[in-house]
Design a protein around this motif. Structure first.
Motif, mmCIF file in Angstrom:
data_model
loop_
_atom_site.group_PDB
_atom_site.id
_atom_site.type_symbol
_atom_site.label_atom_id
_atom_site.label_comp_id
_atom_site.label_asym_id
_atom_site.label_seq_id
_atom_site.Cartn_x
_atom_site.Cartn_y
_atom_site.Cartn_z
ATOM 1 N N GLN A 1 0.830 -1.188 0.000
ATOM 2 C CA GLN A 1 0.000 0.000 0.000
ATOM 3 C C GLN A 1 0.865 1.239 0.000
ATOM 4 O O GLN A 1 1.951 1.259 0.534
ATOM 5 N N GLY A 2 0.379 2.284 -0.620
ATOM 6 C CA GLY A 2 1.098 3.537 -0.638
ATOM 7 C C GLY A 2 0.512 4.519 0.337
ATOM 8 O O GLY A 2 -0.456 4.249 1.026
ATOM 9 N N GLN A 3 1.162 5.688 0.405
ATOM 10 C CA GLN A 3 0.676 6.764 1.261
ATOM 11 C C GLN A 3 0.084 7.855 0.381
ATOM 12 O O GLN A 3 0.661 8.233 -0.637
ATOM 13 N N LEU A 4 -1.067 8.361 0.803
ATOM 14 C CA LEU A 4 -1.764 9.399 0.055
ATOM 15 C C LEU A 4 -1.992 10.598 0.964
ATOM 16 O O LEU A 4 -2.443 10.432 2.112
ATOM 17 N N VAL A 5 -1.704 11.791 0.454
ATOM 18 C CA VAL A 5 -1.887 13.017 1.237
ATOM 19 C C VAL A 5 -2.683 14.016 0.411
ATOM 20 O O VAL A 5 -2.224 14.463 -0.647
ATOM 21 N N GLU A 6 -3.874 14.359 0.918
ATOM 22 C CA GLU A 6 -4.729 15.321 0.234
ATOM 23 C C GLU A 6 -4.438 16.741 0.704
ATOM 24 O O GLU A 6 -3.990 16.962 1.830
ATOM 25 N N SER A 7 -4.734 17.688 -0.177
ATOM 26 C CA SER A 7 -4.631 19.107 0.157
ATOM 27 C C SER A 7 -5.577 19.893 -0.737
ATOM 28 O O SER A 7 -6.105 19.353 -1.721
ATOM 29 N N GLY A 8 -5.791 21.156 -0.378
ATOM 30 C CA GLY A 8 -6.585 22.029 -1.224
ATOM 31 C C GLY A 8 -7.994 22.311 -0.742
ATOM 32 O O GLY A 8 -8.716 23.102 -1.358
ATOM 33 N N GLY A 9 -8.401 21.661 0.337
ATOM 34 C CA GLY A 9 -9.731 21.927 0.860
ATOM 35 C C GLY A 9 -9.818 23.306 1.489
ATOM 36 O O GLY A 9 -8.816 24.005 1.651
ATOM 37 N N GLY A 10 -11.042 23.704 1.836
ATOM 38 C CA GLY A 10 -11.228 24.999 2.468
ATOM 39 C C GLY A 10 -12.673 25.407 2.485
ATOM 40 O O GLY A 10 -13.569 24.600 2.211
ATOM 41 N N LEU A 11 -12.890 26.677 2.800
ATOM 42 C CA LEU A 11 -14.223 27.261 2.857
ATOM 43 C C LEU A 11 -14.442 28.107 1.605
ATOM 44 O O LEU A 11 -13.602 28.951 1.267
ATOM 45 N N VAL A 12 -15.559 27.880 0.938
ATOM 46 C CA VAL A 12 -15.862 28.611 -0.294
ATOM 47 C C VAL A 12 -17.354 28.897 -0.341
ATOM 48 O O VAL A 12 -18.159 28.137 0.219
ATOM 49 N N GLN A 13 -17.716 29.972 -1.005
ATOM 50 C CA GLN A 13 -19.140 30.291 -1.170
ATOM 51 C C GLN A 13 -19.751 29.439 -2.273
ATOM 52 O O GLN A 13 -19.048 28.985 -3.194
ATOM 53 N N ALA A 14 -21.042 29.239 -2.181
ATOM 54 C CA ALA A 14 -21.751 28.510 -3.227
ATOM 55 C C ALA A 14 -21.487 29.163 -4.579
ATOM 56 O O ALA A 14 -21.482 30.388 -4.701
ATOM 57 N N THR B 1 2.852 8.459 -2.532
ATOM 58 C CA THR B 1 4.211 7.934 -2.364
ATOM 59 C C THR B 1 4.124 6.461 -1.989
ATOM 60 O O THR B 1 3.085 5.976 -1.547
ATOM 61 N N GLY B 2 5.218 5.757 -2.170
ATOM 62 C CA GLY B 2 5.336 4.409 -1.629
ATOM 63 C C GLY B 2 5.058 3.267 -2.572
ATOM 64 O O GLY B 2 5.373 2.135 -2.275
ATOM 65 N N ARG B 3 4.417 3.513 -3.707
ATOM 66 C CA ARG B 3 4.242 2.441 -4.680
ATOM 67 C C ARG B 3 4.114 3.068 -6.058
ATOM 68 O O ARG B 3 4.022 4.273 -6.205
#
Length: 126
Positions: free
Chosen positions: A1-14, A25-27
């Motif tokens: 299994q590999g490692q997954l790192v998410e980014s880019g989330g936040g608060l946004v208006q409709a 990473t990792g595979r």
């Protein structure tokens, strides 16, 4: 299994947009299909979008079709989710996932994925 790192989330208006990224990473990232799932408070984790290992095939949940775009850059070991025309009901914790099958086809079944990130929060205000 590999490692997954998410980014880019936040608060946004409709009506706004966000772009999520998932670094792997990792595979051997380039031989596995990738997917995005989301989970809102009190609800089951649900499929959002998936992309084949080559990037040639994609699949979307009906709720996001025409608004979200999944893509990948195998040279950067990264998968993206471009989210446009966001709605309050898109509010959730978004997870990146890696398919367990090398060169497997696009799938929306959770059981097909064996690598998961920690999630990135997306909040859409009305």
């Amino acid at each position: 299994q590999g490692q997954l790192v998410e980014s880019g989330g936040g608060l946004v208006q409709a009506g706004g947009s966000l772009r999520l990224s998932c670094a792997a990473t990792g595979r051997s990232f380039s031989v596995y299909a990738m997917g995005w799932f989301r989970q809102a408070p009190g609800k089951e984790r649900e499929f959002v979008a998936a992309i084949s290992w080559s990037g040639g095939s994609t699949h979307y949940a009906d709720s996001v079709k025409g608004r979200f775009i999944i893509s990948r850059d195998n040279a950067k070991n990264t998968v993206y989710l471009q989210m446009n025309s966001l709605k309050p009901e898109d509010t959730a914790l978004y997870y990146c996932a890696g398919d367990r099958r090398p060169q497997g086809g696009v799938t929306w079944y959770r059981a097909a994925y064996d690598s998961w990130g920690q999630g990135t929060q997306v909040t859409v205000s009305s």
